[in-house]
Motif scaffolding. Sequence first.
Motif, short mmCIF file in Angstrom:
data_model
loop_
_atom_site.label_atom_id
_atom_site.label_comp_id
_atom_site.label_asym_id
_atom_site.label_seq_id
_atom_site.Cartn_x
_atom_site.Cartn_y
_atom_site.Cartn_z
N GLN A 148 -35.60 -1.48 7.62
CA GLN A 148 -35.39 -0.04 7.41
C GLN A 148 -35.71 0.75 8.67
O GLN A 148 -35.04 1.72 9.00
CB GLN A 148 -36.25 0.45 6.24
CG GLN A 148 -35.72 -0.02 4.90
CD GLN A 148 -36.70 0.23 3.77
OE1 GLN A 148 -37.91 0.15 3.96
NE2 GLN A 148 -36.18 0.53 2.60
N LYS A 149 -36.75 0.30 9.41
CA LYS A 149 -37.06 0.96 10.69
C LYS A 149 -35.87 0.82 11.63
O LYS A 149 -35.52 1.75 12.35
CB LYS A 149 -38.31 0.33 11.32
CG LYS A 149 -39.59 0.86 10.74
CD LYS A 149 -40.78 0.17 11.36
CE LYS A 149 -42.00 0.36 10.48
NZ LYS A 149 -42.94 -0.74 10.56
N LYS A 150 -35.28 -0.38 11.63
CA LYS A 150 -34.10 -0.62 12.47
C LYS A 150 -32.99 0.36 12.10
O LYS A 150 -32.32 0.92 12.96
CB LYS A 150 -33.64 -2.06 12.26
CG LYS A 150 -32.59 -2.51 13.23
CD LYS A 150 -33.19 -2.64 14.60
CE LYS A 150 -32.48 -3.64 15.45
NZ LYS A 150 -33.37 -4.21 16.44
N ARG A 151 -32.83 0.59 10.78
CA ARG A 151 -31.79 1.51 10.34
C ARG A 151 -32.09 2.94 10.81
O ARG A 151 -31.17 3.66 11.21
CB ARG A 151 -31.68 1.49 8.82
CG ARG A 151 -30.97 0.25 8.30
CD ARG A 151 -31.00 0.21 6.79
NE ARG A 151 -30.46 -1.02 6.26
CZ ARG A 151 -29.40 -1.09 5.46
NH1 ARG A 151 -28.77 0.01 5.11
NH2 ARG A 151 -28.96 -2.24 5.02
N VAL A 152 -33.37 3.34 10.77
CA VAL A 152 -33.71 4.68 11.26
C VAL A 152 -33.37 4.78 12.75
O VAL A 152 -32.80 5.78 13.21
CB VAL A 152 -35.20 5.01 11.04
CG1 VAL A 152 -35.54 6.39 11.57
CG2 VAL A 152 -35.55 4.92 9.57
N ALA A 153 -33.69 3.71 13.48
CA ALA A 153 -33.39 3.71 14.92
C ALA A 153 -31.87 3.78 15.14
O ALA A 153 -31.40 4.45 16.06
CB ALA A 153 -33.97 2.46 15.58
N LEU A 154 -31.11 3.09 14.29
CA LEU A 154 -29.65 3.16 14.39
C LEU A 154 -29.16 4.58 14.09
O LEU A 154 -28.22 5.07 14.73
CB LEU A 154 -29.00 2.18 13.42
CG LEU A 154 -29.00 0.72 13.87
CD1 LEU A 154 -28.62 -0.20 12.71
CD2 LEU A 154 -28.03 0.52 15.02
N ALA A 155 -29.82 5.23 13.13
CA ALA A 155 -29.45 6.61 12.81
C ALA A 155 -29.67 7.51 14.02
O ALA A 155 -28.90 8.43 14.28
CB ALA A 155 -30.25 7.12 11.61
N ARG A 156 -30.73 7.21 14.79
CA ARG A 156 -30.99 8.00 15.99
C ARG A 156 -29.86 7.83 17.00
O ARG A 156 -29.40 8.79 17.61
CB ARG A 156 -32.33 7.57 16.60
CG ARG A 156 -32.60 8.20 17.95
CD ARG A 156 -34.03 8.01 18.40
NE ARG A 156 -34.48 6.64 18.46
CZ ARG A 156 -34.04 5.76 19.36
NH1 ARG A 156 -33.18 6.12 20.26
NH2 ARG A 156 -34.49 4.53 19.33
N VAL A 157 -29.41 6.57 17.16
CA VAL A 157 -28.29 6.31 18.08
C VAL A 157 -27.04 7.03 17.59
O VAL A 157 -26.31 7.65 18.37
CB VAL A 157 -28.04 4.79 18.19
CG1 VAL A 157 -26.79 4.52 18.98
CG2 VAL A 157 -29.24 4.11 18.82
N LEU A 158 -26.81 6.95 16.27
CA LEU A 158 -25.63 7.56 15.67
C LEU A 158 -25.62 9.06 15.90
O LEU A 158 -24.58 9.68 16.13
CB LEU A 158 -25.66 7.24 14.17
CG LEU A 158 -24.50 7.71 13.30
CD1 LEU A 158 -23.24 6.98 13.73
CD2 LEU A 158 -24.80 7.40 11.85
N LEU A 159 -26.82 9.65 15.85
CA LEU A 159 -26.96 11.10 15.93
C LEU A 159 -26.74 11.62 17.36
O LEU A 159 -26.30 12.75 17.55
CB LEU A 159 -28.37 11.46 15.45
CG LEU A 159 -28.73 12.90 15.14
CD1 LEU A 159 -27.81 13.45 14.07
CD2 LEU A 159 -30.17 12.99 14.67
N ALA A 160 -27.05 10.79 18.35
CA ALA A 160 -26.99 11.26 19.74
C ALA A 160 -25.54 11.52 20.15
O ALA A 160 -24.67 10.70 19.87
CB ALA A 160 -27.62 10.22 20.66
#
Lengths: 235, 227
Positions: A148-160
């Motif tokens: 799930q942490k990985k998914r949050v980090a992916l969300a950060r990439v997605l958001l940039a």
Amino acid sequence: MPPISDTSHDFHDRPPLLEARGLAFARNDEPIFGPLDFSLHAGEVALIEGDNGAGKTTLLRVLSGLLAPSSGEIRLRGEPLTLARLSPQVALLSHQAGLKHELTALENLRFAAGLHGQRKGLSPMTALAGVGLDGYADVPTRQLSAGQKKRVALARVLLAPVALWLLDEPYANLDLDGIKLVNRLLERHANGGGTALITSHGAYAYTSGTPRRIPLRPGIGHRQSAIETAAEQVR
Amino acid sequence: MSSGSTLAACSALVRRDLTLVWRRRGDALNPILFALIVIALFPLALGPEPQQLQRIAAGVVFVALLLAGLLALDTLFRSDYEDGSLEQLVLSSHPLSLLLACKIAVHWLTTALPLIVVAPLLGELLHLADSVRWVLVAALLLATPLLSLIGAVCVALTVGMHRSGMLLALLVLPLYVPVLIFGAGACNAAQIGLPYLAPLLWLAAALVLALVLAPLACAAALRISLS
């Protein structure tokens, strides 16, 4: 979804989004990787392949501008790279996710949005939903699982709001759904004219379309190559 | 696509760091307790004669606050370095020195300012003379941000190393000594009725210099630490 080759065709007239010429990196005179030549156009996803210790992470750190290459050059949209020009165009997902455990998933993403800006049409909340973490907005990151942490980090990439994604082991710690999710995100990013470089040691890989493959061999004189020759002799 | 303004990035960073301090507020109390314990122990060790305590009061408060600051210094970039947030700061499109200046400001606000607020009370424990009280506060207001800025550069240099505590102390102490001399010097001058403005102005001048240069040095040092 249309195949990637069709959409990326239009972008090929422009200079490549990312281009490496004779790129090599050495730490304390010990070659880590390279020299390496490749170019990536908008709409392409490239897979960096290599064994453990082949320098995949180091390559991503060089491409992100965190490390200076020891020789060769990197061109971004045809222009030589400098950190100042680079940073608004790159999102890096590294082994350390860059998340604060005391903050909730949403607070982490809000901070990322404040720091890097956010993609048009996305908000921290919708980015979180986009990685399948709808109900976890207010859960402290400390309590999330590694996946799930990985998914949050992916969300950060997605958001940039950037065109170039540098993802180090995006599949690590993810379940099957998560792996499909990464592939879906990558496909959508490529179709939108973005480019991604991902590392993987091969267990899971980007499967849609035909990703470019950048094989990474350790630099000449590297310990790794000695081990490989030894292994081949044994065979 | 909007990449956001530098002001928004700075305010997001300040808000995040303040939230983090609040969530770890137990840790944030450590420096205050440390300074309190050090100062409370002095009268017990030296005996309760007011004249003797009064003579050393300002210096003791100064040293206690300096050491308390040193205790909190290592936390400035440590967790950001370990969880990868520092990489994200370096990769952002905003000037790294400005972002670091924000971090240092939050660090000073949360570690040094509470100590300055209680400094007159701490002085009272040692019979600090009335004439010195406000000189002490003024000297601390100028000296502690200076200590934070100098310390931040040293932390940035050592953050990439494991167990850098000893090295950090060795790097920081010679740079802290002049600040201590000017700050405590102003208090001593006030105590014996001499003009105390000059050392305070020296501190102010050094603070202005550090405000401009330390964030830049910090940014350069962090880039080295990360590579």
